[in-house]
Design a protein around this motif. Structure first.
Motif, PDB file in Angstrom:
ATOM      1  N   PHE A   1       0.916  -1.119   0.007  1.00 16.99           N
ATOM      2  CA  PHE A   1       0.141  -0.125  -0.033  1.00 16.99           C
ATOM      3  C   PHE A   1       0.818   1.197  -0.006  1.00 16.99           C
ATOM      4  CE2 PHE A   1       0.531  -1.440   4.446  1.00 16.99           C
ATOM      5  CZ  PHE A   1       1.017  -0.398   5.030  1.00 16.99           C
ATOM      6  N   CYS A   2       0.331   2.368  -0.374  1.00 17.34           N
ATOM      7  CA  CYS A   2       1.029   3.791  -0.624  1.00 17.34           C
ATOM      8  C   CYS A   2       0.444   4.712   0.300  1.00 17.34           C
ATOM      9  CB  CYS A   2       1.131   3.884  -2.105  1.00 17.34           C
ATOM     10  SG  CYS A   2       2.060   5.573  -2.523  1.00 17.34           S
ATOM     11  N   VAL A   3       1.253   5.381   1.015  1.00 18.14           N
ATOM     12  CA  VAL A   3       0.872   6.434   1.737  1.00 18.14           C
ATOM     13  C   VAL A   3       1.502   7.947   1.595  1.00 18.14           C
ATOM     14  CG1 VAL A   3       0.723   7.099   4.220  1.00 18.14           C
ATOM     15  CG2 VAL A   3       0.830   4.498   3.551  1.00 18.14           C
ATOM     16  N   VAL A   4       0.668   8.884   1.259  1.00 20.33           N
ATOM     17  CA  VAL A   4       1.211  10.161   1.264  1.00 20.33           C
ATOM     18  C   VAL A   4       0.995  10.787   2.289  1.00 20.33           C
ATOM     19  CG1 VAL A   4       0.964  12.234  -0.315  1.00 20.33           C
ATOM     20  CG2 VAL A   4       0.504  10.165  -1.061  1.00 20.33           C
ATOM     21  N   TYR A   5       1.992  11.534   3.065  1.00 21.51           N
ATOM     22  CA  TYR A   5       2.004  11.918   4.218  1.00 21.51           C
ATOM     23  C   TYR A   5       3.130  13.197   4.768  1.00 21.51           C
ATOM     24  CZ  TYR A   5       6.093   9.098   5.085  1.00 21.51           C
ATOM     25  OH  TYR A   5       7.228   8.300   5.034  1.00 21.51           O
ATOM     26  N   GLY A   6       2.869  13.706   5.699  1.00 20.16           N
ATOM     27  CA  GLY A   6       3.830  14.538   6.286  1.00 20.16           C
ATOM     28  C   GLY A   6       3.532  16.207   5.785  1.00 20.16           C
ATOM     29  N   PHE A   7       4.088  16.983   6.407  1.00 16.30           N
ATOM     30  CA  PHE A   7       4.194  18.535   6.111  1.00 16.30           C
ATOM     31  C   PHE A   7       4.479  18.878   4.627  1.00 16.30           C
ATOM     32  CE2 PHE A   7       3.735  18.539  10.931  1.00 16.30           C
ATOM     33  CZ  PHE A   7       2.591  19.203  11.068  1.00 16.30           C
ATOM     34  N   MET A   8       3.918  19.577   4.124  1.00 18.00           N
ATOM     35  CA  MET A   8       4.628  20.110   2.673  1.00 18.00           C
ATOM     36  C   MET A   8       6.041  20.474   2.616  1.00 18.00           C
ATOM     37  SD  MET A   8       2.396  19.106   0.323  1.00 18.00           S
ATOM     38  CE  MET A   8       0.806  18.505   0.223  1.00 18.00           C
ATOM     39  N   PRO A   9       6.800  20.010   1.779  1.00 16.66           N
ATOM     40  CA  PRO A   9       6.402  19.084   0.655  1.00 16.66           C
ATOM     41  C   PRO A   9       6.147  17.600   1.322  1.00 16.66           C
ATOM     42  CG  PRO A   9       8.880  19.650   0.659  1.00 16.66           C
ATOM     43  CD  PRO A   9       8.312  20.384   1.714  1.00 16.66           C
ATOM     44  N   ALA A  10       5.393  16.984   0.754  1.00 14.66           N
ATOM     45  CA  ALA A  10       4.785  15.776   1.453  1.00 14.66           C
ATOM     46  C   ALA A  10       5.728  14.351   0.892  1.00 14.66           C
ATOM     47  CB  ALA A  10       3.364  15.448   1.013  1.00 14.66           C
ATOM     48  N   LYS A  11       5.692  13.385   1.833  1.00 16.39           N
ATOM     49  CA  LYS A  11       6.679  12.303   1.436  1.00 16.39           C
ATOM     50  C   LYS A  11       5.756  11.344   1.134  1.00 16.39           C
ATOM     51  CE  LYS A  11      10.493  10.003   4.002  1.00 16.39           C
ATOM     52  NZ  LYS A  11      11.560  10.962   3.328  1.00 16.39           N
ATOM     53  N   VAL A  12       6.224  10.229   0.246  1.00 18.20           N
ATOM     54  CA  VAL A  12       5.262   8.968  -0.224  1.00 18.20           C
ATOM     55  C   VAL A  12       6.138   7.888   0.084  1.00 18.20           C
ATOM     56  CG1 VAL A  12       4.143   8.314  -2.209  1.00 18.20           C
ATOM     57  CG2 VAL A  12       4.195  10.410  -1.860  1.00 18.20           C
ATOM     58  N   THR A  13       5.408   6.966   0.473  1.00 19.63           N
ATOM     59  CA  THR A  13       6.381   5.590   0.646  1.00 19.63           C
ATOM     60  C   THR A  13       5.301   4.421   0.609  1.00 19.63           C
ATOM     61  OG1 THR A  13       7.379   6.579   2.444  1.00 19.63           O
ATOM     62  CG2 THR A  13       7.344   4.173   2.630  1.00 19.63           C
ATOM     63  N   ILE A  14       5.997   3.294  -0.203  1.00 20.82           N
ATOM     64  CA  ILE A  14       5.183   2.133  -0.239  1.00 20.82           C
ATOM     65  C   ILE A  14       5.739   1.080   0.785  1.00 20.82           C
ATOM     66  CG2 ILE A  14       4.996   0.112  -1.818  1.00 20.82           C
ATOM     67  CD1 ILE A  14       5.263   1.702  -4.363  1.00 20.82           C
ATOM     68  N   TYR A  15       4.579   0.546   1.499  1.00 16.91           N
ATOM     69  CA  TYR A  15       4.781  -0.644   2.500  1.00 16.91           C
ATOM     70  C   TYR A  15       4.430  -1.744   2.189  1.00 16.91           C
ATOM     71  CZ  TYR A  15       5.309   3.667   5.583  1.00 16.91           C
ATOM     72  OH  TYR A  15       5.855   4.992   6.331  1.00 16.91           O
ATOM     73  N   ASN A  16       4.973  -2.877   2.563  1.00 21.06           N
ATOM     74  CA  ASN A  16       4.454  -4.247   2.408  1.00 21.06           C
ATOM     75  C   ASN A  16       3.395  -4.544   3.604  1.00 21.06           C
ATOM     76  OD1 ASN A  16       6.080  -4.754   4.616  1.00 21.06           O
ATOM     77  ND2 ASN A  16       7.801  -5.862   3.500  1.00 21.06           N
ATOM     78  N   GLN A  17       3.071  -5.955   3.490  1.00 28.98           N
ATOM     79  CA  GLN A  17       2.241  -6.221   4.486  1.00 28.98           C
ATOM     80  C   GLN A  17       2.612  -6.361   5.900  1.00 28.98           C
ATOM     81  OE1 GLN A  17      -0.153  -9.528   2.810  1.00 28.98           O
ATOM     82  NE2 GLN A  17      -1.824  -8.116   2.594  1.00 28.98           N
ATOM     83  N   LYS A  18       3.928  -6.322   6.104  1.00 28.60           N
ATOM     84  CA  LYS A  18       4.720  -6.366   7.306  1.00 28.60           C
ATOM     85  C   LYS A  18       4.691  -4.812   7.773  1.00 28.60           C
ATOM     86  CE  LYS A  18       7.353 -10.974   6.605  1.00 28.60           C
ATOM     87  NZ  LYS A  18       8.350 -11.175   6.660  1.00 28.60           N
TER      88      LYS A  18
END
Length: 576
Positions: free
Chosen positions: A282-299
């Protein structure tokens, strides 16, 4: 060929998609300007809308109207997963004579046109019953308990799930076995919790197969992955000590009982969470601007970090091999298309003033639209290819508004995954130009007229993606075989070319900018000399800024005058 449906102040109409984008479809245009809602079935075979007089159902395969229901006030609608049922909701009202509530939730059989069941649903929150993908299970929240129906029989409640003060629920579409999650907010110092149950095993204290508790949660958004093996919980508080907008937390909960907090690499809000259609990440967009984007696995382990940038949305295409990272709303409309497997940027494009974004079922084209009431000027839609080419643009006429636009869905598996091309497709349509003044940099009044002497500054320093960051910080990393061959060939060519050339003179080694001062033998004197040298460095920086054209403050100009005295003090201490 995929089509798209558009709803606006001039009614409802359908437009063809690629390979002939923009051509009018055979669909008979709905002229009413009072169309409140329209919805496609999951497989795209049915289309329903309310025109203010009735609800109409259209067969998109046969291109004909098949049903009409007398629900002029319908404001929400949805099809069951296999399009056999149509559910409509309208605002709750009370009969003036009897003061009894009037049924406002109606379930229709699309094939026969009969009303299967009429129910009372006061709140628009969780108004729609939830169905499993095979339509064998249906669930709805009634007076803080969950009612379950089977095989389309709404006259008999098959079973109930009793959760005291349950505020929300989510039924996994996958199954059997069927999974349902219930959310209960905390009260009087007790934590909030989400529990997952396997249908129909609801009895006993140990009936829950998974559980997650948290204290900071006024609202919870639950999102299942496609195969129903896990869900994400986005918790939100209304207010907090650190932020007026409240705090957020992201939690992972698996049906095997595993649960954990998703650790985010930057402080700030969570803008968007998106499961991959493949259900493995799954992918998450987060953090104060400029935002960070990270892909996580099921762990909940970070798999890839896209760095930071002007983004607040992420969208996987239906095949899950391309990820779009976008910045809409108060951002400029930047779109980045990434190859998920190779972790490479395919292209970037800009779609200004975008209020909605949707992938086509083919996984290659996207639809961006500017709709009212979010924006009442410049309404229209654009069709893009993931390589960055804009294939079609259509703007509304003067005085008209566009309210909604989306692709006609397709059955699962209709469009298999295709190899990704990094070459931009040909298009005769020019990409939208940025609005006037969008690229201009603010110039302070004291610098106007001499902008060329301004030092280059950036409002934000963007972090690189994790693979590029590794290359930048680890130049000694072992090279791949192909890269070694290229480097060897380059060196051989350089040796051949330089054999007849005179060797260049050795370059003079520059003296270090801040050489270590020799010790005087007295620690106190050494400390004074170090402090004086720091002040001297500050003076040098001010001189550089002044040479670049920056206007210095009065106290900074006074500091420049101390250069000679600082040098004299340092010399005196070193001699003594």
């Amino acid at each position: 060929m995929r089509s798209k449906q558009v709803r606006g102040s001039s009614g409802i109409w359908m437009v063809n998609g690629p390979p002939n984008p923009g051509q009018q479809h055979d669909f008979a245009r709905e002229p009413s300007g009072r169309c409140k809602v329209m919805v496609f079935s999951k497989d795209g075979s049915r289309l329903a809308w309310c025109n203010g007089d009735c609800v109409k159902v259209y067969d998109t395969v046969k291109n004909e109207f098949i049903q009409e229901f007398p629900r002029p006030k319908a404001s929400c609608m949805t099809f069951s997963p296999r399009a056999s049922l149509l559910v409509t909701w309208e605002p709750y009202t009370v009969d003036k004579e009897t003061q009894a509530g009037v049924a406002n939730l109606h379930i229709y059989n699309v094939a026969s046109g009969q009303c299967v069941k009429s129910l009372i649903q006061k709140k628009v929150t969780y108004w729609s019953p939830s169905f499993s993908d095979d339509e064998k299970i249906c669930c709805r929240n009634v007076n803080n308990e969950l009612h379950f129906f089977e095989n389309g029989n709404f006259d008999e409640i098959k079973t109930k799930l009793h959760l005291q003060k349950v505020a929300g629920y989510s039924l996994s579409g996958a199954g059997p076995p069927y999974m349902v999650a219930g959310y209960v907010p905390g009260a009087k110092g007790q934590p909030s919790f989400v529990r997952v149950f396997k249908y129909p095993n609801f009895g006993g204290n140990n009936a829950a197969i998974a559980n997650r508790t948290f204290f900071k949660a006024d609202k919870v958004e639950m999102q299942w992955n496609n195969n129903g093996s896990a869900m994400l919980l986005l918790t939100t508080t209304d207010t907090s000590e650190s932020s007026y907008y409240g705090d957020q937390g992201l939690h992972y909960l698996g049906v095997n009982g595993e649960s954990s907090l998703v650790h985010l690499g930057k402080n700030g809000p969570v803008y968007h969470v998106e499961w991959s259609p493949k259900s493995t990440e799954f992918c998450v967009v987060y953090g104060f601007m400029p935002a960070k984007v990270t892909i996580y696995n099921q762990k909940t382990e970070p798999v890839f970090d896209f760095g930071t940038g002007p983004r607040n949305f992420s969208f996987y295409n239906p095949q899950g091999n391309i990820l779009a990272l976008c910045g809409f709303g108060n951002l400029r409309g930047n779109m980045e298309f990434w190859d998920v497997k190779q972790k490479k940027l395919i292209c970037q494009a800009t779609s200004p003033d975008t209020t909605s974004f949707q992938w086509c079922a083919d996984g290659e084209h996207v639809l961006t639209a500017t709709c009212a009431p979010r924006l009442r000027v410049g309404n229209g839609f654009r069709i893009w290819h993931y390589s960055g080419a804009m294939l079609h643009e259509e703007l509304t006429g003067k005085g008209e508004e566009l309210w909604e636009g989306f692709w006609c869905p397709a059955p699962t598996g209709r469009f298999p995954e295709k190899p990704i091309s990094y070459r931009q497709v040909q298009s005769e349509v020019a990409a939208p130009a940025p609005p006037p003044g969008a690229q201009k940099t603010y110039v302070p009044p004291s610098m106007r007229g001499r902008e060329g002497t301004m030092p280059s500054t950036k409002l934000h320093e963007y972090e690189l993606p994790s693979n590029m960051k590794q290359q930048a910080t680890d130049p000694n990393k072992p090279m791949s075989k192909n890269k070694k061959k290229k480097e060897a060939k380059k060196n051989r060519d350089a040796d051949k070319g330089g054999a007849n050339e005179q060797a260049p003179a050795p370059m003079a080694t520059a003296a270090p900018s801040n050489p270590a001062a020799p010790s005087t033998g007295d620690p106190e004197k050494d400390k004074k000399i170090r402090n004086l040298r720091k002040k001297l460095q500050q003076v040098e920086k001010l001189k550089e800024q002044q040479a670049a054209g920056k206007t210095l403050e009065k106290n900074q100009l006074e500091k420049l005058k101390t250069e000679d005295s600082l040098l004299e003090e340092i010399e005196a201490l070193e001699i003594s």
